[in-house]
Every structure is written in structure tokens, then in C-alpha cells.
Design a protein around this motif. Structure first.
Motif, PDB file in Angstrom:
ATOM      1  N   HIS A 215     -41.314  23.083  -3.124  1.00 40.31           N
ATOM      2  CA  HIS A 215     -40.241  22.993  -2.385  1.00 40.31           C
ATOM      3  C   HIS A 215     -38.947  23.523  -2.994  1.00 40.31           C
ATOM      4  CE1 HIS A 215     -38.451  21.732   1.667  1.00 40.31           C
ATOM      5  NE2 HIS A 215     -37.481  20.812   0.911  1.00 40.31           N
ATOM      6  N   LEU A 216     -37.998  24.614  -2.264  1.00 39.25           N
ATOM      7  CA  LEU A 216     -36.853  25.158  -3.077  1.00 39.25           C
ATOM      8  C   LEU A 216     -37.080  25.563  -4.567  1.00 39.25           C
ATOM      9  CD1 LEU A 216     -34.071  22.438  -1.777  1.00 39.25           C
ATOM     10  CD2 LEU A 216     -34.660  24.529  -0.830  1.00 39.25           C
TER      11      LEU A 216
ATOM     12  N   HIS B 200     -30.976  21.257 -11.881  1.00 43.66           N
ATOM     13  CA  HIS B 200     -30.977  20.540 -10.904  1.00 43.66           C
ATOM     14  C   HIS B 200     -29.468  20.083 -10.731  1.00 43.66           C
ATOM     15  CE1 HIS B 200     -31.747  17.515  -7.580  1.00 43.66           C
ATOM     16  NE2 HIS B 200     -33.020  18.172  -7.423  1.00 43.66           N
ATOM     17  N   TRP B 201     -28.780  19.850  -9.737  1.00 40.42           N
ATOM     18  CA  TRP B 201     -27.457  19.648  -9.758  1.00 40.42           C
ATOM     19  C   TRP B 201     -27.225  17.981  -9.918  1.00 40.42           C
ATOM     20  CZ3 TRP B 201     -24.230  16.893  -6.195  1.00 40.42           C
ATOM     21  CH2 TRP B 201     -24.857  16.279  -5.117  1.00 40.42           C
ATOM     22  N   LEU B 202     -28.415  17.304  -9.318  1.00 44.88           N
ATOM     23  CA  LEU B 202     -28.430  15.785  -9.420  1.00 44.88           C
ATOM     24  C   LEU B 202     -28.895  15.275 -10.842  1.00 44.88           C
ATOM     25  CD1 LEU B 202     -29.340  14.577  -6.014  1.00 44.88           C
ATOM     26  CD2 LEU B 202     -27.412  14.336  -7.028  1.00 44.88           C
TER      27      LEU B 202
ATOM     28  N   LYS C 215     -39.439  15.378 -13.042  1.00 43.16           N
ATOM     29  CA  LYS C 215     -39.250  14.857 -11.459  1.00 43.16           C
ATOM     30  C   LYS C 215     -40.261  15.489 -10.761  1.00 43.16           C
ATOM     31  CE  LYS C 215     -35.294  15.604  -8.505  1.00 43.16           C
ATOM     32  NZ  LYS C 215     -35.664  15.945  -7.363  1.00 43.16           N
TER      33      LYS C 215
ATOM     34  N   LEU D  67     -42.560  11.981  -5.932  1.00 45.77           N
ATOM     35  CA  LEU D  67     -43.320  11.563  -4.773  1.00 45.77           C
ATOM     36  C   LEU D  67     -44.440  10.530  -4.860  1.00 45.77           C
ATOM     37  CD1 LEU D  67     -43.420  14.732  -2.272  1.00 45.77           C
ATOM     38  CD2 LEU D  67     -41.724  13.005  -2.254  1.00 45.77           C
TER      39      LEU D  67
ATOM     40  N   ASP E  74     -28.737  27.222 -12.737  1.00 45.92           N
ATOM     41  CA  ASP E  74     -27.633  26.402 -12.253  1.00 45.92           C
ATOM     42  C   ASP E  74     -27.915  26.361 -10.784  1.00 45.92           C
ATOM     43  OD1 ASP E  74     -25.299  24.855 -12.880  1.00 45.92           O
ATOM     44  OD2 ASP E  74     -24.291  26.445 -11.822  1.00 45.92           O
ATOM     45  N   LYS E  75     -27.053  25.225 -10.285  1.00 47.13           N
ATOM     46  CA  LYS E  75     -26.914  24.794  -8.690  1.00 47.13           C
ATOM     47  C   LYS E  75     -28.529  24.597  -8.120  1.00 47.13           C
ATOM     48  CE  LYS E  75     -22.505  25.535  -8.483  1.00 47.13           C
ATOM     49  NZ  LYS E  75     -22.222  24.972  -9.622  1.00 47.13           N
TER      50      LYS E  75
ATOM     51  N   PRO F 189     -31.553  22.304  -6.814  1.00 47.43           N
ATOM     52  CA  PRO F 189     -32.464  22.961  -6.351  1.00 47.43           C
ATOM     53  C   PRO F 189     -32.533  24.128  -5.388  1.00 47.43           C
ATOM     54  CG  PRO F 189     -33.026  21.120  -5.204  1.00 47.43           C
ATOM     55  CD  PRO F 189     -31.709  20.917  -6.078  1.00 47.43           C
ATOM     56  N   GLN F 190     -31.075  24.352  -4.496  1.00 46.92           N
ATOM     57  CA  GLN F 190     -31.107  25.314  -3.685  1.00 46.92           C
ATOM     58  C   GLN F 190     -31.099  26.437  -4.204  1.00 46.92           C
ATOM     59  OE1 GLN F 190     -27.749  24.155  -1.079  1.00 46.92           O
ATOM     60  NE2 GLN F 190     -29.350  24.636   0.542  1.00 46.92           N
ATOM     61  N   PRO F 191     -31.791  27.640  -3.709  1.00 49.21           N
ATOM     62  CA  PRO F 191     -31.593  28.799  -4.497  1.00 49.21           C
ATOM     63  C   PRO F 191     -30.222  29.349  -4.401  1.00 49.21           C
ATOM     64  CG  PRO F 191     -32.722  29.263  -2.424  1.00 49.21           C
ATOM     65  CD  PRO F 191     -32.573  27.628  -2.524  1.00 49.21           C
ATOM     66  N   ASP F 192     -29.784  29.842  -5.448  1.00 48.10           N
ATOM     67  CA  ASP F 192     -28.644  30.763  -5.697  1.00 48.10           C
ATOM     68  C   ASP F 192     -29.001  31.802  -6.649  1.00 48.10           C
ATOM     69  OD1 ASP F 192     -26.120  32.051  -6.422  1.00 48.10           O
ATOM     70  OD2 ASP F 192     -24.962  30.317  -6.091  1.00 48.10           O
ATOM     71  N   PRO F 193     -29.189  33.001  -6.082  1.00 49.17           N
ATOM     72  CA  PRO F 193     -29.868  34.220  -6.823  1.00 49.17           C
ATOM     73  C   PRO F 193     -28.904  34.547  -7.918  1.00 49.17           C
ATOM     74  CG  PRO F 193     -29.124  34.911  -4.664  1.00 49.17           C
ATOM     75  CD  PRO F 193     -29.055  33.384  -4.539  1.00 49.17           C
TER      76      PRO F 193
ATOM     77  N   GLY G 211     -33.975  16.893  -2.494  1.00 51.57           N
ATOM     78  CA  GLY G 211     -32.981  17.038  -3.784  1.00 51.57           C
ATOM     79  C   GLY G 211     -31.767  17.792  -3.536  1.00 51.57           C
ATOM     80  N   ALA G 212     -31.495  18.570  -2.478  1.00 51.29           N
ATOM     81  CA  ALA G 212     -30.243  19.043  -2.382  1.00 51.29           C
ATOM     82  C   ALA G 212     -29.433  18.478  -1.186  1.00 51.29           C
ATOM     83  CB  ALA G 212     -30.563  20.378  -2.147  1.00 51.29           C
TER      84      ALA G 212
ATOM     85  N   GLY H 111     -22.639  37.052  -3.956  1.00 48.56           N
ATOM     86  CA  GLY H 111     -23.464  37.468  -5.462  1.00 48.56           C
ATOM     87  C   GLY H 111     -24.966  37.307  -5.197  1.00 48.56           C
ATOM     88  N   ALA H 112     -25.321  38.611  -5.490  1.00 46.66           N
ATOM     89  CA  ALA H 112     -26.956  39.135  -5.429  1.00 46.66           C
ATOM     90  C   ALA H 112     -27.560  38.401  -4.478  1.00 46.66           C
ATOM     91  CB  ALA H 112     -27.537  37.793  -6.546  1.00 46.66           C
TER      92      ALA H 112
ATOM     93  N   LEU I 158     -26.343  36.216  -1.806  1.00 44.90           N
ATOM     94  CA  LEU I 158     -25.940  35.404  -1.241  1.00 44.90           C
ATOM     95  C   LEU I 158     -24.554  35.231  -1.021  1.00 44.90           C
ATOM     96  CD1 LEU I 158     -26.317  32.133  -0.339  1.00 44.90           C
ATOM     97  CD2 LEU I 158     -25.850  31.599  -2.750  1.00 44.90           C
TER      98      LEU I 158
ATOM     99  N   ARG J 263     -23.715  29.480   4.379  1.00 48.71           N
ATOM    100  CA  ARG J 263     -24.616  30.326   3.119  1.00 48.71           C
ATOM    101  C   ARG J 263     -25.345  31.137   4.085  1.00 48.71           C
ATOM    102  NH1 ARG J 263     -26.528  27.852  -1.686  1.00 48.71           N
ATOM    103  NH2 ARG J 263     -28.698  28.703  -1.068  1.00 48.71           N
TER     104      ARG J 263
ATOM    105  N   LEU K 175     -28.198  34.119   3.046  1.00 48.41           N
ATOM    106  CA  LEU K 175     -28.793  34.537   1.874  1.00 48.41           C
ATOM    107  C   LEU K 175     -29.832  35.420   2.174  1.00 48.41           C
ATOM    108  CD1 LEU K 175     -29.942  33.940  -0.997  1.00 48.41           C
ATOM    109  CD2 LEU K 175     -31.335  31.872  -0.208  1.00 48.41           C
TER     110      LEU K 175
ATOM    111  N   LEU L 189     -21.273  12.099  -7.765  1.00 47.06           N
ATOM    112  CA  LEU L 189     -22.408  12.883  -7.827  1.00 47.06           C
ATOM    113  C   LEU L 189     -21.779  14.562  -8.016  1.00 47.06           C
ATOM    114  CD1 LEU L 189     -24.993  11.566  -5.281  1.00 47.06           C
ATOM    115  CD2 LEU L 189     -24.723  11.244  -7.716  1.00 47.06           C
TER     116      LEU L 189
ATOM    117  N   SER M  18     -21.587  16.717 -11.431  1.00 38.60           N
ATOM    118  CA  SER M  18     -21.954  18.261 -11.520  1.00 38.60           C
ATOM    119  C   SER M  18     -21.056  19.004 -12.101  1.00 38.60           C
ATOM    120  CB  SER M  18     -22.862  18.560 -10.243  1.00 38.60           C
ATOM    121  OG  SER M  18     -21.722  18.981  -9.163  1.00 38.60           O
TER     122      SER M  18
END
Lengths: 294, 307
Positions: A103-104, A154-156, A164, A168, A210-211, A213-217, B30-31, B105-106, B108, B119, B121, B178, B182
Motif C-alpha cells: 500500500h502507498l 514515514h512521517w509518523l 513496520k 498487520l 521524505d513525506k 507513505p503518501q507518494p511525493d515524487p 499510515g497517512a 514538483g515532479a 505533484l 493534491r 498527482l 505528530l 515530523s
């Protein structure tokens, strides 16, 4: 590690593990020698890279990937071939669970399929290989697990890679969110999981620094590597080192990983899963050597 | 929001998804915590597909207040600023945050528009996908009002001491420990008692001494829902982060302030009314006092103006 409230100050003192502390402050903490005492350990981690593993569109070259996987397994096991290496780790009677990040920024399907194909080639019946990601019921019947996480920050939790991966299997993933992520390592000691992981193989073809698990390319890059070992903590530590080096390269100055991967030091010092100390980890690198970040 | 069916060669699927606080973890395990750490209402997800140019994913995060949507953008000021509509008059070059409301950026695009954070993407970045990602962004913000940034931001001193200046691109607005962790890790636990009823801003100040490495100071301003909450938070913060000062405080001012040389420099805080200001990694005690005092003066001004 004690159960009292951890603060930034503990990391500066170096009482939480040098690797983790360094991820907070961007450099070696002040008192790295004051870590919790424990018997010495050792671990070996193999990193194999190939410049042709991905094309300009980031698509996987399956032929190249298979060769990388073969080299990884042969090098890690010290056998003459990947087939012999797999046979040393897995027996035909095993019920093998493949556990990818699903996932992500997931593990590339090509990595999972390459592992499956090599297991079959090594004599493991196809019917005895399953995707075991999910709840504890998926892990329970397996006699062998192959951890196949994707490398990402992972941000958290700081890192969202090896430790991790089995969240589950706890049956209560929300218990490991927030500050409780420090205890992710205990999942690896649950009865349905403990002792079953024969290989940790990290998909580092296109990690996220960074950032997650949401994808930031902007934070994805083509590392074009596989990272493997049998010690999950050591493999995570090497993944962390690569992520931190990439962050520094992007910013041109130390860019601490925040929050720090608390679970890494705890997996070592509290749960005894392996070593997070770079001085105890022997890293072997093969293949493409540009920007190895190690 | 009813988005057009096509953007160039990309066509929207008939099905859009509505995600709420209960289902967000099924959508992004997780996000989801990031969005729940602000005032999250719901998320709409639309996907555009193409024959051979990949997909474009549109995520529309509907937040309870403009401040919540702004907070999400402020988590990362990186990327290329893009003008989707005229910038708001309230954001100038002297602003404590960058004036941008959309960053690309890239592949997004991230944008803030009133109570909306979005967002957009592209699965593959090309000139064509960039053009359509920006076109989608312009459509999203068209006709929407532009809110001002949260008032708490304006309480940040632009400079402190003779040699420190605010770095606007490092300012983050938040409500949760949280998110604070970060941006700047303080503790594994919520030692400042932050929650969605509070608001905070973390800022970085850099020394103007020319020789590298330039020294940086972190300043955190928090505004709680009431004074009692702020007082309790200050006591917890003191116990967790400044335990050495507990004895001193018991005989003096109580938990409303502390100043201590810690492992990475001088750190201090003061709570006044429902506000708290804290400074970290300061080079000397006088400067730490100055940072906290000036921040509290600005916070007092904000409170007096009922902003």
C-alpha cells in the motif's frame, strides 16, 4: 531503552542508539557510547545495484532485476548459485509467505514475482508459496516468511520499511501508531511470527526519502538496488543510512529524519531482534557504485 | 465539486470516492493521521485515466477551517510556486510564510484554497501531464475565495535579536504533536498537550553571521483553547523537558516558565494566559529570553485584538 518519556534531549545524549540519534540531529550524537549495554552481535547486509534496473520512465527491467536477485541471494548465503542459496534458506516442505509492502509506494510486483519464480526454480512447489501480507491469520500457517518491504521514510515512524512491515500481524495496527510505534519490534516476537523470517529483502529500486507513505515524487529517486540480510534490524539500519544520506544530498546539509525511527533502537535493545549498530554490521556492496550512499 | 469529464487526453472515471474520518485508513493506511491531526471533514478522490500517458489522481481534502487547509500546505514549502489565480493581498514578501498557495514538483501539485487542500498527482510527469495537472488546479480554485493565513502566524517576530531573521519557508502551522514531530522532534509523547482544539506554529530563525554553518533557532508558539489548558500543558512540558527546573519552580514561579541549558543549547518557555512560547537551540540565555519575551508580546497583541 526505558519506558519513560523520550525527548529530544535523550537523542542528543546518545542514549537511544547512535544511528537513531544521528537521524534526529543530523550527525553523531554527543554521547553515542552511552547506549544500553548488551552482548555483542554481528550481522551481514548485502546491497546489489544495477544502473539498468529501471528505465527513464522508472519501469523495471525484469531481466536485470532477476540477475540482481540471483547475485543478492548467492552473495548473502555464500553459495555458488542463487538456487543453492534459496535451498539453504527454504525447504520444499515449507509453506512460504511472501510479505510485500502492499500500500502507498508498494513493493514492485516484479520483485515479488522474481522471488516467487526463483523459489519455484529452487524446488519449492508453487502451491506452497503464498502472499502472506495482512492479518495474523495469514502468517499463522506459514513456516517461512520472506519480508519484502519497499524502502521509504514515514512521517509518523521515521522509517516505514522493515520493522513496520508486519504491523498487520499484530491484529491491532492502531496500537502501534503515534508514540507506540517504538514497539513495532515486538510484533516480530509474536508466536505466529517469531523465528519464521528467513530473509529480509528490501526493494530499494525507487525509494522515498521524505513525506512517506503518501507518494511525493520529489522525494523518490532511482537507487536501483536490493538490500538483503537475515537480521531485520541490521537491514533497517542500512536502509536508514541510505535514506539519511539521500536527504543530506538533496539539501546539501544535514536534514534530520523527523520523527526519528524509535522502533530501530528498541528492536535492538528492548526486543533483541538484531543489531542497529553500524559497527556490528558488515555491508557488502556489488554492482553499480555511483551514489551508493553507504 | 464537479470537475470536468476531460482534461486533454485524460478522462475522469464515472466513479468518485468519498472518504471520511472512519474510512480514511482504508484509503491511506499510515497517512490518514496527518489529515486527522487537523480539522478534517472529508476527502473526495477522482482519477483521470489516459490511453498511454498514465493517470492523474485528484484528492480534495475538505477541512473544517481555512487554517486547517493552510496547515497541510505549510508542512512543506518546497516545490515550484505556481499562480493558479491572483495571490491574496495579505501575503507579501515580508510575510512570515511564503506567499504561495500552490506548489508544483515532479508531477505533484499541492494547493490551499480557503477550506480546501488538494493534491493533484500525475503518475508520469511529462510536459503534457504538467499542463493538465495545472489546468485541473486552476479549475479547482476558480471562483473560490482566498482566505488569509491563520492569525497566529502573524505573532511570529520577523527577527529576534540583532542577528536572527525568520526563514519563511520553514514555518509550519499545526495542531498535533505528530505534525510537530515530523517538523521538529521534541518527544515521543504529547508533552505539550496539543490537540485539534489548540493551534501552534513552528518557525526557524537563522543567524545572519556570514560564516557557515549558520546557527538556527526554533521558536514554537502555541495557543490553547483556554488558560487552564495552557497551564496544565506548561506543567507537563516542564516536567518532561525541563525536569531540572522543577525544584526551582516549586519555590518560585511555578510551571509557567523555565530556562535551562540543555544538550543542544539554551531552551526556554513561558506560558501566559492561554498562550505559550518556547525557544530551542539558542546560543545564550539572554537570547533565549529575548525570543520568548518578544513572542509573548506579539501573542498578547494578538489576544488583545481578539484575533
Amino acid at each position: 531503552m526505558s519506558d519513560r518519556v523520550l525527548t529530544r534531549r535523550d537523542f542528543m545524549r546518545g542514549t537511544v542508539g547512535a544511528m537513531v540519534g544521528g537521524s534526529v540531529v543530523g550527525a553523531e550524537p554527543l554521547g553515542a557510547s552511552t547506549r544500553a549495554p548488551r552482548p555483542p552481535r554481528s550481522a551481514e547486509v548485502v546491497v546489489v545495484r544495477d544502473q539498468k534496473a529501471l528505465n527513464a520512465s522508472h519501469d523495471v527491467d525484469v531481466t536485470v532485476l532477476r540477475e540482481m536477485l540471483s547475485e543478492t541471494i548467492a552473495r548473502l548465503t555464500g553459495k555458488a548459485s542463487a538456487r543453492a542459496g534459496w535451498q539453504a534458506m527454504i525447504k520444499p516442505a515449507d509453506l512460504v509467505g511472501l510479505v510485500p509492502t502492499d500500500h502507498l509506494n508498494p513493493t514492485h510486483d516484479e520483485v515479488v514475482e522474481a522471488v516467487r519464480a526463483q523459489l519455484i526454480d529452487a524446488g519449492i512447489p508453487a502451491g506452497r508459496i503464498k502472499n502472506a501480507q495482512g492479518g495474523p491469520d495469514n502468517a499463522r500457517p506459514c513456516t517461512a516468511l520472506i519480508a519484502l518491504p519497499a524502502l521509504k521514510a514515514h512521517w509518523l515512524t521515521g522509517m516505514g520499511t522493515v520493522l513496520k512491515l508486519y504491523i498487520l500481524y499484530s491484529g491491532h495496527p492502531s496500537r502501534y501508531h503515534g508514540e507506540n510505534n517504538v514497539n513495532l519490534g515486538e510484533i516480530w516476537n509474536l508466536p505466529d511470527v517469531k523465528g519464521k523470517t528467513r530473509l529480509v529483502l528490501v526493494d530499494a529500486l525507487r525509494p522515498l526519502c521524505d513525506k512517506g507513505p503518501q507518494p511525493d515524487p520529489r522525494y523518490l529517486w532511482d537507487y536501483k538496488g536490493l538490500i538483503a540480510g537475515t537480521d531485520p534490524v541490521a537491514v533497517e539500519a542500512i536502509g536508514l543510512k541510505i535514506i539519511m544520506a539521500r536527504r543530506q544530498a538533496l539539501r546539501g546539509e544535514p536534514w534530520p529524519l523527523s520523527p526519528p525511527p524509535l522502533s530501530l533502537a528498541a528492536a535492538d535493545e528492548k526486543f533483541g531482534l538484531g543489531t542497529s549498530r553500524l559497527s556490528e554490521i558488515k555491508v557488502q556492496t556489488y554492482g553499480w557504485s555511483q551514489d551508493t550512499l553507504l | 465539486m464537479d470537475l470536468p469529464r476531460t482534461f486533454g487526453p485524460w478522462t475522469r472515471s464515472d466513479r468518485s470516492r468519498r472518504i471520511d474520518a472512519r474510512s480514511i485508513f482504508g484509503y491511506m493506511d499510515g497517512a490518514g493521521e496527518l489529515y486527522l491531526a487537523y480539522g478534517f471533514d472529508h476527502l473526495d478522490v477522482v482519477e483521470y485515466g489516459s490511453a498511454d500517458q498514465g493517470s492523474i489522481l485528484v484528492e480534495l481534502y475538505w477541512m473544517r477551517t481555512p487554517a486547517d487547509a493552510f496547515g497541510l500546505l505549510s508542512g512543506d514549502w518546497g516545490g515550484e510556486p505556481v499562480g493558479l489565480q491572483a495571490e491574496a493581498a495579505s501575503t507579501t514578501s515580508a510575510s512570515p510564510v511564503p506567499p504561495h498557495r500552490a506548489l508544483y514538483g515532479a508531477g505533484l501539485l499541492r494547493l490551499w484554497s480557503d477550506t480546501l487542500y488538494a493534491r493533484v498527482l500525475a503518475s508520469r510527469e511529462t510536459a503534457a501531464s504538467r499542463e493538465q495537472v495545472l489546468a485541473i488546479g486552476r479549475t479547482i480554485v476558480a471562483g473560490r475565495k482566498e482566505a488569509s493565513y491563520p492569525a497566529l502566524i502573524s505573532a511570529l517576530p520577523r527577527a529576534s535579536g540583532p542577528a536572527y531573521r525568520l526563514l519563511p519557508g520553514r514555518t509550519t502551522y499545526l495542531r498535533s504533536h505528530l505534525v510537530l514531530n515530523s517538523a521538529y522532534f521534541l518527544s515521543a509523547e504529547n508533552i505539550l498537550d496539543l490537540d485539534v482544539t489548540s493551534e501552534a506554529v513552528l518557525a526557524t530563525y537563522e543567524s545572519s553571521v556570514p560564516a557557515p554553518p549558520r546557527h538556527q533557532v526554533r521558536l514554537l508558539l502555541v495557543r490553547y483553547r483556554d488558560e487552564a489548558t495552557a497551564r496544565a500543558a506548561a506543567a507537563r512540558f516542564r516536567d518532561a523537558y525541563f525536569p531540572e527546573t522543577r525544584k526551582r519552580a516549586d519555590h518560585g514561579t511555578g510551571p509557567s516558565s523555565a530556562l535551562q541549558h540543555v544538550e543542544d543549547g539554551w531552551a526556554g518557555y513561558q506560558q501566559k494566559g492561554r498562550c505559550l512560547a518556547a525557544a530551542f537551540e539558542v546560543q545564550d540565555s539572554d537570547l533565549a529570553r529575548t525570543f520568548v519575551r518578544r513572542a509573548l508580546e506579539e501573542l498578547a497583541r494578538l489576544e488583545a485584538a481578539h484575533e
